[in-house]
Design a protein around this motif. Structure first.
Motif, PDB file in Angstrom:
ATOM      1  N   ASN A   1      -2.660  13.727  -4.921  1.00  0.00           N
ATOM      2  CA  ASN A   1      -1.385  13.072  -4.570  1.00  0.00           C
ATOM      3  C   ASN A   1      -1.464  12.417  -3.186  1.00  0.00           C
ATOM      4  O   ASN A   1      -0.541  12.516  -2.381  1.00  0.00           O
ATOM      5  CB  ASN A   1      -0.231  14.074  -4.606  1.00  0.00           C
ATOM      6  N   PHE A   2      -2.550  11.751  -2.930  1.00  0.00           N
ATOM      7  CA  PHE A   2      -2.807  11.194  -1.596  1.00  0.00           C
ATOM      8  C   PHE A   2      -2.051   9.892  -1.391  1.00  0.00           C
ATOM      9  O   PHE A   2      -2.010   9.027  -2.272  1.00  0.00           O
ATOM     10  CB  PHE A   2      -4.309  10.959  -1.429  1.00  0.00           C
ATOM     11  N   ARG A   3      -1.444   9.758  -0.227  1.00  0.00           N
ATOM     12  CA  ARG A   3      -0.792   8.519   0.208  1.00  0.00           C
ATOM     13  C   ARG A   3      -1.432   8.065   1.516  1.00  0.00           C
ATOM     14  O   ARG A   3      -1.790   8.890   2.353  1.00  0.00           O
ATOM     15  CB  ARG A   3       0.699   8.719   0.447  1.00  0.00           C
ATOM     16  N   ILE A   4      -1.561   6.768   1.686  1.00  0.00           N
ATOM     17  CA  ILE A   4      -2.069   6.227   2.934  1.00  0.00           C
ATOM     18  C   ILE A   4      -0.884   6.002   3.862  1.00  0.00           C
ATOM     19  O   ILE A   4      -0.073   5.098   3.653  1.00  0.00           O
ATOM     20  CB  ILE A   4      -2.827   4.907   2.708  1.00  0.00           C
ATOM     21  N   VAL A   5      -0.771   6.826   4.868  1.00  0.00           N
ATOM     22  CA  VAL A   5       0.354   6.754   5.795  1.00  0.00           C
ATOM     23  C   VAL A   5      -0.035   5.869   6.968  1.00  0.00           C
ATOM     24  O   VAL A   5      -1.037   6.114   7.645  1.00  0.00           O
ATOM     25  CB  VAL A   5       0.756   8.162   6.294  1.00  0.00           C
TER      26      VAL A   5
ATOM     27  N   PHE B   1       0.819  -1.214   0.000  1.00  0.00           N
ATOM     28  CA  PHE B   1       0.000   0.000   0.000  1.00  0.00           C
ATOM     29  C   PHE B   1       0.850   1.260   0.000  1.00  0.00           C
ATOM     30  O   PHE B   1       0.387   2.326  -0.375  1.00  0.00           O
ATOM     31  CB  PHE B   1      -0.938   0.002   1.209  1.00  0.00           C
ATOM     32  N   SER B   2       2.099   1.155   0.441  1.00  0.00           N
ATOM     33  CA  SER B   2       2.972   2.335   0.448  1.00  0.00           C
ATOM     34  C   SER B   2       3.259   2.832  -0.961  1.00  0.00           C
ATOM     35  O   SER B   2       3.681   3.973  -1.149  1.00  0.00           O
ATOM     36  CB  SER B   2       4.288   2.014   1.164  1.00  0.00           C
ATOM     37  N   GLU B   3       3.038   1.971  -1.958  1.00  0.00           N
ATOM     38  CA  GLU B   3       3.252   2.374  -3.350  1.00  0.00           C
ATOM     39  C   GLU B   3       2.056   3.120  -3.927  1.00  0.00           C
ATOM     40  O   GLU B   3       2.143   3.685  -5.012  1.00  0.00           O
ATOM     41  CB  GLU B   3       3.536   1.128  -4.202  1.00  0.00           C
ATOM     42  N   ALA B   4       0.939   3.094  -3.232  1.00  0.00           N
ATOM     43  CA  ALA B   4      -0.261   3.761  -3.750  1.00  0.00           C
ATOM     44  C   ALA B   4      -0.139   5.274  -3.613  1.00  0.00           C
ATOM     45  O   ALA B   4       0.228   5.789  -2.563  1.00  0.00           O
ATOM     46  CB  ALA B   4      -1.490   3.263  -3.002  1.00  0.00           C
ATOM     47  N   GLN B   5      -0.449   5.981  -4.680  1.00  0.00           N
ATOM     48  CA  GLN B   5      -0.496   7.442  -4.666  1.00  0.00           C
ATOM     49  C   GLN B   5      -1.512   7.858  -5.735  1.00  0.00           C
ATOM     50  O   GLN B   5      -1.376   7.487  -6.903  1.00  0.00           O
ATOM     51  CB  GLN B   5       0.872   8.052  -4.936  1.00  0.00           C
TER      52      GLN B   5
ATOM     53  N   SER C   1       2.688   4.142 -13.073  1.00  0.00           N
ATOM     54  CA  SER C   1       3.502   3.322 -12.173  1.00  0.00           C
ATOM     55  C   SER C   1       2.915   3.265 -10.769  1.00  0.00           C
ATOM     56  O   SER C   1       3.439   2.574  -9.912  1.00  0.00           O
ATOM     57  CB  SER C   1       4.934   3.879 -12.105  1.00  0.00           C
ATOM     58  N   LYS C   2       1.847   4.010 -10.547  1.00  0.00           N
ATOM     59  CA  LYS C   2       1.196   4.027  -9.234  1.00  0.00           C
ATOM     60  C   LYS C   2      -0.198   3.421  -9.356  1.00  0.00           C
ATOM     61  O   LYS C   2      -0.636   3.055 -10.441  1.00  0.00           O
ATOM     62  CB  LYS C   2       1.100   5.457  -8.701  1.00  0.00           C
ATOM     63  N   PHE C   3      -0.888   3.328  -8.231  1.00  0.00           N
ATOM     64  CA  PHE C   3      -2.255   2.829  -8.267  1.00  0.00           C
ATOM     65  C   PHE C   3      -3.064   3.502  -7.172  1.00  0.00           C
ATOM     66  O   PHE C   3      -2.524   4.106  -6.251  1.00  0.00           O
ATOM     67  CB  PHE C   3      -2.291   1.301  -8.118  1.00  0.00           C
ATOM     68  N   ALA C   4      -4.385   3.389  -7.304  1.00  0.00           N
ATOM     69  CA  ALA C   4      -5.311   3.915  -6.298  1.00  0.00           C
ATOM     70  C   ALA C   4      -5.912   2.742  -5.550  1.00  0.00           C
ATOM     71  O   ALA C   4      -6.075   1.650  -6.101  1.00  0.00           O
ATOM     72  CB  ALA C   4      -6.401   4.736  -6.963  1.00  0.00           C
TER      73      ALA C   4
ATOM     74  N   PHE D   1     -11.399   7.565  -8.842  1.00  0.00           N
ATOM     75  CA  PHE D   1     -10.047   7.369  -8.316  1.00  0.00           C
ATOM     76  C   PHE D   1      -9.079   7.395  -9.494  1.00  0.00           C
ATOM     77  O   PHE D   1      -9.257   6.672 -10.471  1.00  0.00           O
ATOM     78  CB  PHE D   1      -9.953   6.043  -7.573  1.00  0.00           C
ATOM     79  N   VAL D   2      -8.049   8.245  -9.389  1.00  0.00           N
ATOM     80  CA  VAL D   2      -7.096   8.434 -10.487  1.00  0.00           C
ATOM     81  C   VAL D   2      -5.684   8.198  -9.960  1.00  0.00           C
ATOM     82  O   VAL D   2      -5.191   8.966  -9.121  1.00  0.00           O
ATOM     83  CB  VAL D   2      -7.193   9.858 -11.075  1.00  0.00           C
TER      84      VAL D   2
END
Length: 474
Positions: free
Chosen positions: A138-142, A121-125, A172-175, A166-167
């Motif tokens: 540019n949200f990240r789940i911290v 999940f750290s790769e999600a942005q 290279s990223k995912f939601a 969701f975009v």
């Protein structure tokens, strides 16, 4: 000053009477009420508060699942709540669509995130859009001790469909999302009028119904934590201890009687019993009115306008007409000599709220305070506050998160994913030019001229690479 007090009294009295009428017409029952458990094919899942969430695979609200992936948590990671055992991830823009039965009203949108697989999940942005509003950018789940992460927005919906999109940041990223709530709000939850307050002016403004709001802080003053199980609009109210700037003269008050909503300016959906039956107050001591205020300090994001909602309910006075106090926002006098008895038709324990709009002053904090006024009485309560909400307002671009709009986010994703296509098209174009050039030279000089198989400025290796690109091979 006297004229301003009269005008403010009339404004608050009118607001109170108007929403009293609305609360008496009918009890709140949301026409739109969607609870979605993302990444699940099961028909239902239950959260900690006994609400039923439908799996998005069977709900009919997920537009397409071809570009998505389902994640399942280790049962030991969060076994106490089935809602956060699954998630759905997207590697391209994808949306959930919700039919709206109650257009023209504000709708609550809650997004739930729980990184049960932190390494992945750290790769999600990603970004999140909803009917022209940019909710997250540019949200990240911290991962932190405050899990799950719940983002709550209240936005106006004028159409017959609400799309939550969701975009991913790029290809290279995912939601990713664990759960979604879409609920139509009661009519009295968002008022069109508020009082704008800064160091130079204090004036009534209108047009708030056109704006969306993001919940930043929601605090039960003087009471315990209120969970969605005890709130008819399924909100969480935290205790005020960490926001409170200490004052030696204040007291906590808890009321065991009935909260009189039937004549109040607030319904239970605006504020539940457990908010209005507790408070912090300032009381006179030995017949002397204290010369001090109670103050709360809230951290906020810089550069936005905020709506501060203050909840009042006189649960301390033994008779009407005994409580007068001042209200402060950012250390500016927002209301002088507030008389709850006048506003609530001389009824005690009757809830009321007031909305104040402020511009953040680049300090990163907002302050709220109450204290005695020049009309406060000895041997009586001299100030009271029951609850505080700090709500971020969207900017002129419809964004709660940066100076960008939804159209820019969607265009940026398309450009970002054209990175492979553009070089491919360029190579093909150059090869076509070279081919035309060679053919023209052959026609010009005739068949007597000997030709090499390749032009001198194009290597065989480069030509093969170009052929690979043109055929779509890597």
């Amino acid at each position: 000053m006297a004229i301003r007090i009269v005008i403010m009294n009339f404004f608050l009295k009118f607001t109170f009477s108007f929403y009293t009428y609305l609360s008496l017409v009918s009890a709140f029952s949301p026409l739109d009420h969607y609870l979605i458990n993302c990444g699940s094919a099961d028909p239902v899942a239950t959260d900690l508060y006994r609400r039923i969430f439908k799996g998005d695979s069977v709900s009919g609200h997920l537009v397409s699942i071809r570009a998505s992936r389902v994640f399942n948590a280790d049962p030991s990671s969060y076994s106490s709540c089935g809602l956060y055992r699954t998630a759905r991830a997207f590697n391209r823009p994808l949306h959930y669509a919700f039919p709206i039965k109650d257009p023209g009203t504000h709708h609550l949108v809650r997004l739930h995130f729980y990184p049960f697989n932190s390494s992945y999940f750290s790769e999600a942005q990603f970004h999140v859009l909803a009917n022209g509003f940019l909710l997250l950018h540019n949200f990240r789940i911290v991962e932190s001790e405050n899990l799950p992460v719940i983002k709550e927005f209240i936005i106006p919906v004028d159409s017959e469909k609400l799309k939550v999109t969701f975009v991913p940041l790029d290809n290279s990223k995912f939601a990713v999302v664990n759960a979604i709530e879409v609920i139509s709000a009661p009519r009295d939850l968002v008022a069109d009028l508020a009082q704008y307050v800064d160091s130079e002016k204090n004036e009534q403004i209108s047009g708030l119904l056109k704006n969306g709001l993001e919940t930043v802080h929601r605090v039960n003053v003087g009471g315990f934590k209120v969970t969605p199980f005890n709130d008819s609009f399924w909100r969480t109210w935290v205790t005020d201890d960490k926001y409170l700037k200490s004052s030696d003269v204040m007291e906590k008050i808890r009321f065991g009687g009935r909260i009189n909503y039937q004549l109040g300016g607030a319904s239970r959906e605006v504020g539940p019993d457990n908010v209005y039956n507790t408070a912090r107050v300032i009381k006179s001591s030995n017949g002397t009115i204290p010369n001090t205020n109670i103050k709360w300090v809230f951290e906020v994001e810089k550069g936005y306008r905020y709506m501060i909602r203050m909840h009042f309910c006189d649960i301390v006075s033994v008779a009407t007409g005994m409580l007068y106090f001042n209200v402060y926002v950012n250390d500016n006098l927002a209301y002088e000599n507030l008389d709850l008895s006048y506003i609530t038709n001389r009824l005690l324990a009757s809830p009321f709220y007031a909305d104040f709009v402020v511009d953040e002053d680049n300090s990163g904090v907002l302050t709220v305070g109450v204290g005695p006024s020049n009309m406060s009485l000895p041997r009586a309560a001299d100030a009271i506050l029951n609850g505080i909400e700090v709500l971020k307002m969207n900017n002129s671009m419809g964004s709660f998160d940066g100076e960008v709009c939804t159209e820019f986010v969607l265009r940026s994703w398309r450009r970002g994913n054209a990175g492979v296509l553009v070089p491919l098209v360029a190579v093909i174009f150059l090869l076509l030019i070279a081919s035309v050039f060679l053919q023209r030279r052959r026609n010009w000089f005739g068949d007597s001229v000997a030709w090499s198989r390749l032009p001198v400025d194009v290597s065989e290796v480069n030509l093969k690479c170009g052929n690979q690109f043109s055929s779509g091979k890597a």
